[in-house]
Scaffold this active site. Structure first.
Site, PDB file in Angstrom:
ATOM      1  N   TYR A  56       0.843  -1.197   0.000  1.00  0.00           N
ATOM      2  CA  TYR A  56       0.000   0.000   0.000  1.00  0.00           C
ATOM      3  C   TYR A  56       0.877   1.245   0.000  1.00  0.00           C
ATOM      4  O   TYR A  56       1.691   1.463   0.920  1.00  0.00           O
ATOM      5  CB  TYR A  56      -0.953   0.021   1.201  1.00  0.00           C
ATOM      6  CG  TYR A  56      -2.022  -1.068   1.161  1.00  0.00           C
ATOM      7  CD1 TYR A  56      -2.303  -1.760  -0.008  1.00  0.00           C
ATOM      8  CD2 TYR A  56      -2.761  -1.391   2.297  1.00  0.00           C
ATOM      9  CE1 TYR A  56      -3.273  -2.750  -0.054  1.00  0.00           C
ATOM     10  CE2 TYR A  56      -3.740  -2.388   2.259  1.00  0.00           C
ATOM     11  CZ  TYR A  56      -3.983  -3.058   1.081  1.00  0.00           C
ATOM     12  OH  TYR A  56      -4.944  -4.042   1.050  1.00  0.00           O
ATOM     13  N   SER A 160      -5.931 -14.091   2.431  1.00  0.00           N
ATOM     14  CA  SER A 160      -6.792 -13.123   1.762  1.00  0.00           C
ATOM     15  C   SER A 160      -7.031 -13.614   0.334  1.00  0.00           C
ATOM     16  O   SER A 160      -6.097 -14.097  -0.310  1.00  0.00           O
ATOM     17  CB  SER A 160      -6.119 -11.748   1.767  1.00  0.00           C
ATOM     18  OG  SER A 160      -6.899 -10.814   1.061  1.00  0.00           O
ATOM     19  N   ASN A 161      -8.262 -13.496  -0.104  1.00  0.00           N
ATOM     20  CA  ASN A 161      -8.651 -13.876  -1.475  1.00  0.00           C
ATOM     21  C   ASN A 161      -8.423 -15.363  -1.739  1.00  0.00           C
ATOM     22  O   ASN A 161      -8.184 -15.757  -2.887  1.00  0.00           O
ATOM     23  CB  ASN A 161      -7.884 -13.024  -2.500  1.00  0.00           C
ATOM     24  CG  ASN A 161      -8.155 -11.547  -2.310  1.00  0.00           C
ATOM     25  OD1 ASN A 161      -9.296 -11.111  -2.350  1.00  0.00           O
ATOM     26  ND2 ASN A 161      -7.107 -10.765  -2.056  1.00  0.00           N
ATOM     27  N   GLY A 215     -17.923  -0.726  -2.859  1.00  0.00           N
ATOM     28  CA  GLY A 215     -17.756  -0.739  -4.320  1.00  0.00           C
ATOM     29  C   GLY A 215     -19.090  -1.072  -4.974  1.00  0.00           C
ATOM     30  O   GLY A 215     -19.866  -1.886  -4.467  1.00  0.00           O
ATOM     31  N   GLY A 223     -13.542  -4.441 -11.731  1.00  0.00           N
ATOM     32  CA  GLY A 223     -14.060  -5.343 -12.760  1.00  0.00           C
ATOM     33  C   GLY A 223     -15.557  -5.210 -12.928  1.00  0.00           C
ATOM     34  O   GLY A 223     -16.257  -6.199 -13.179  1.00  0.00           O
ATOM     35  N   PHE A 226     -21.703  -4.396 -14.293  1.00  0.00           N
ATOM     36  CA  PHE A 226     -23.096  -3.966 -14.322  1.00  0.00           C
ATOM     37  C   PHE A 226     -23.362  -3.117 -15.561  1.00  0.00           C
ATOM     38  O   PHE A 226     -22.570  -2.229 -15.897  1.00  0.00           O
ATOM     39  CB  PHE A 226     -23.432  -3.112 -13.090  1.00  0.00           C
ATOM     40  CG  PHE A 226     -23.527  -3.883 -11.792  1.00  0.00           C
ATOM     41  CD1 PHE A 226     -23.972  -5.189 -11.752  1.00  0.00           C
ATOM     42  CD2 PHE A 226     -23.196  -3.260 -10.588  1.00  0.00           C
ATOM     43  CE1 PHE A 226     -24.075  -5.875 -10.550  1.00  0.00           C
ATOM     44  CE2 PHE A 226     -23.295  -3.937  -9.378  1.00  0.00           C
ATOM     45  CZ  PHE A 226     -23.734  -5.251  -9.361  1.00  0.00           C
TER      46      PHE A 226
HETATM   47  N1  LIG Z   1      -7.068  -8.012   0.518  1.00  0.00           N
HETATM   48  C1  LIG Z   1      -7.190  -7.353  -0.616  1.00  0.00           C
HETATM   49  O1  LIG Z   1      -6.949  -7.888  -1.716  1.00  0.00           O
HETATM   50  C2  LIG Z   1      -7.640  -5.931  -0.573  1.00  0.00           C
HETATM   51  C3  LIG Z   1      -7.933  -5.236  -1.773  1.00  0.00           C
HETATM   52  C4  LIG Z   1      -8.357  -3.910  -1.676  1.00  0.00           C
HETATM   53  C5  LIG Z   1      -8.493  -3.307  -0.431  1.00  0.00           C
HETATM   54  N2  LIG Z   1      -8.183  -3.990   0.713  1.00  0.00           N
HETATM   55  C6  LIG Z   1      -8.354  -3.397   2.059  1.00  0.00           C
HETATM   56  O2  LIG Z   1      -9.684  -2.962   2.164  1.00  0.00           O
HETATM   57  C7  LIG Z   1      -9.706  -1.614   2.588  1.00  0.00           C
HETATM   58  C8  LIG Z   1     -10.960  -0.959   2.116  1.00  0.00           C
HETATM   59  O3  LIG Z   1     -10.992  -0.886   0.681  1.00  0.00           O
HETATM   60  P1  LIG Z   1     -11.482   0.450  -0.008  1.00  0.00           P
HETATM   61  O4  LIG Z   1     -10.576   1.547   0.396  1.00  0.00           O
HETATM   62  O5  LIG Z   1     -11.685   0.202  -1.452  1.00  0.00           O
HETATM   63  O6  LIG Z   1     -12.874   0.611   0.765  1.00  0.00           O
HETATM   64  P2  LIG Z   1     -14.226   1.349   0.576  1.00  0.00           P
HETATM   65  O7  LIG Z   1     -14.614   1.814   1.946  1.00  0.00           O
HETATM   66  O8  LIG Z   1     -15.150   0.441  -0.184  1.00  0.00           O
HETATM   67  O9  LIG Z   1     -13.916   2.607  -0.382  1.00  0.00           O
HETATM   68  C9  LIG Z   1     -13.261   3.748   0.068  1.00  0.00           C
HETATM   69  C10 LIG Z   1     -13.188   4.701  -1.100  1.00  0.00           C
HETATM   70  O10 LIG Z   1     -14.512   5.117  -1.430  1.00  0.00           O
HETATM   71  C11 LIG Z   1     -14.574   6.529  -1.383  1.00  0.00           C
HETATM   72  N3  LIG Z   1     -15.904   6.875  -0.861  1.00  0.00           N
HETATM   73  C12 LIG Z   1     -16.417   6.543   0.337  1.00  0.00           C
HETATM   74  N4  LIG Z   1     -17.681   6.996   0.437  1.00  0.00           N
HETATM   75  C13 LIG Z   1     -17.948   7.613  -0.716  1.00  0.00           C
HETATM   76  C14 LIG Z   1     -19.085   8.289  -1.208  1.00  0.00           C
HETATM   77  N5  LIG Z   1     -20.191   8.384  -0.488  1.00  0.00           N
HETATM   78  N6  LIG Z   1     -19.024   8.780  -2.454  1.00  0.00           N
HETATM   79  C15 LIG Z   1     -17.911   8.676  -3.185  1.00  0.00           C
HETATM   80  N7  LIG Z   1     -16.778   8.044  -2.765  1.00  0.00           N
HETATM   81  C16 LIG Z   1     -16.810   7.530  -1.533  1.00  0.00           C
HETATM   82  C17 LIG Z   1     -13.484   6.958  -0.434  1.00  0.00           C
HETATM   83  O11 LIG Z   1     -13.135   8.305  -0.732  1.00  0.00           O
HETATM   84  P3  LIG Z   1     -12.633   9.297   0.429  1.00  0.00           P
HETATM   85  O12 LIG Z   1     -11.352   8.727   0.950  1.00  0.00           O
HETATM   86  O13 LIG Z   1     -12.438  10.597  -0.313  1.00  0.00           O
HETATM   87  O14 LIG Z   1     -13.712   9.382   1.472  1.00  0.00           O
HETATM   88  C18 LIG Z   1     -12.400   5.965  -0.773  1.00  0.00           C
HETATM   89  O15 LIG Z   1     -11.714   6.364  -1.961  1.00  0.00           O
HETATM   90  C19 LIG Z   1      -8.389  -1.023   2.058  1.00  0.00           C
HETATM   91  O16 LIG Z   1      -8.011   0.133   2.757  1.00  0.00           O
HETATM   92  C20 LIG Z   1      -7.466  -2.182   2.323  1.00  0.00           C
HETATM   93  O17 LIG Z   1      -7.074  -2.167   3.690  1.00  0.00           O
HETATM   94  C21 LIG Z   1      -7.779  -5.300   0.641  1.00  0.00           C
END
Ligand SMILES: NC(=O)c1ccc[n+]([C@@H]2O[C@H](COP(=O)([O-])OP(=O)(O)OC[C@H]3O[C@@H](n4cnc5c(N)ncnc54)[C@H](OP(=O)(O)O)[C@@H]3O)[C@@H](O)[C@H]2O)c1
Length: 305
Positions: A56, A160-161, A215, A223, A226
């Site tokens: 990260y 993970s995954n 997401g 990916g 929809f």
């Molecule tokens: N194990 C794996 O393969 C894997 C893969 C990916 C991620 N992860 C972990 O999972 C965690 C969470 O993933 P994620 O960061 O994708 O989580 P998420 O909580 O689904 O998405 C966060 C993102 O969405 C944006 N966001 C939140 N609310 C929003 C809204 N109402 N409108 C528009 N945008 C909004 C945030 O922007 P702002 O920051 O501007 O609020 C941020 O860019 C990561 O930090 C990581 O630790 C693991």
């Protein structure tokens, strides 16, 4: 905040985990400051579990976390710090190298050492193998996990995954319980509800951690497949339910994930303090079985058979 035990470990994690993937932003001083403030907002809101990976921000996210711990005086004993390794990006370490997965002993040990150094910690509470390495020798990988635990670098291990069969294979060689499987769960990607992953978590008492939980609602999921018609149909139902429960769309989707009986821990990745706090509203929703199925129906575009 509500807590859950992470698998068969002694780790008591808050139900919402804070994800550190975005906290270094573009790695400018301003972005790193914003990241530290996001961490403070999460800590102050009661999150005790912070999710990292060696990749990260190419290591910068782990550094920003250590800076925040120092700057704001987070109490180490209250924190659960998770990190992951196993992915090499392209051109790393040599130009021309492809993106690939690597569970070799050397790579895992070197990577965990690097994470501990950047995090300024003596041990990780939880270490996860980031993505299944197709070239994994399960016996050798299990031995490396045991070495990490025996050396004190890591307290607990998970994955993970991983598919259920990959999980079962590695577990069969590893003498301790694997305590978590971190997987993608959101309104776009419901594979783990159907491929046995969440069943396995419930059966074995493994903690499922959900990445990119919003997401497909707040932003297009990885990916995304929809169609515009799918998106419109799903949005209509999300909007209807969000209005009914009096929360924002993305908070409603967190409640949909929290309803899953395997006791999923969504990982909140926002760097916006208001959103980090607002996510907690999902824990208090009395979300009905009927609405859960209406959402699934809207997602799938048809009723359950
Ligand atoms: N194990 C794996 O393969 C894997 C893969 C990916 C991620 N992860 C972990 O999972 C965690 C969470 O993933 P994620 O960061 O994708 O989580 P998420 O909580 O689904 O998405 C966060 C993102 O969405 C944006 N966001 C939140 N609310 C929003 C809204 N109402 N409108 C528009 N945008 C909004 C945030 O922007 P702002 O920051 O501007 O609020 C941020 O860019 C990561 O930090 C990581 O630790 C693991």
């Amino acid at each position: 905040m509500e807590k859950v035990t992470i698998g068969k470990s002694s780790l008591e994690s808050t139900r919402l985990v804070y994800g550190c993937m975005r906290i270094a932003g573009d790695n400018s001083p301003e972005a790193r400051k914003r990241g530290r403030e996001a961490l403070k907002a999460a800590y102050d809101a009661g999150y005790n579990h912070f999710d990292h990976a060696d990749i990260y921000g190419a290591g910068a996210c782990e550094e920003v976390f250590a800076e925040a711990v120092e700057e704001f005086g987070f109490e180490r004993e209250k924190l659960i710090v998770t990190s992951k390794c196993g992915i090499h990006f392209e051109d790393s370490p040599n130009a021309g190298d492809p993106k690939r997965y690597d569970f070799s002993r050397d790579h895992i040990l070197r990577s965990v050492e690097g994470s501990l150094k950047r995090l300024k910690l003596d041990s990780l509470d939880l270490f996860l193998l980031h993505r299944p390495d197709y070239l994994m020798d399960a016996a050798a990988t299990a031995a490396t996990l045991q070495e990490l635990v025996d050396s004190g670098m890591v307290r607990n291990c998970g994955v993970s995954n991983f598919s259920p069969s990959q999980f079962r294979m590695l577990q069969s060689f590893y003498g301790q319980p694997l305590v978590a499987n971190q997987v993608e769960i959101n309104i776009h990607n419901v594979d783990t509800l159907k491929d046995g992953t969440l069943d396995q978590c419930q059966e074995l008492g493994v903690a499922p951690m959900a990445w990119c939980p919003i997401g497909g609602v707040a932003y297009p999921a990885w990916g995304n497949t929809f169609s515009p018609e799918d998106e419109a149909r799903i949005k209509k139902e999300v909007d209807r339910q969000a209005a009914k429960y009096g929360v924002e769309d993305w908070v409603l989707i967190l409640a949909w994930i929290l309803k899953l009986p395997a006791r999923v821990l969504p990982i909140i990745g926002s760097t916006t303090p208001e959103r980090i706090r607002a996510a907690l509203q999902s824990l208090d929703l009395e979300y009905s079985r009927e609405d859960w199925y209406l959402m699934l129906e809207a997602r799938d575009g048809n009723a359950v058979p």
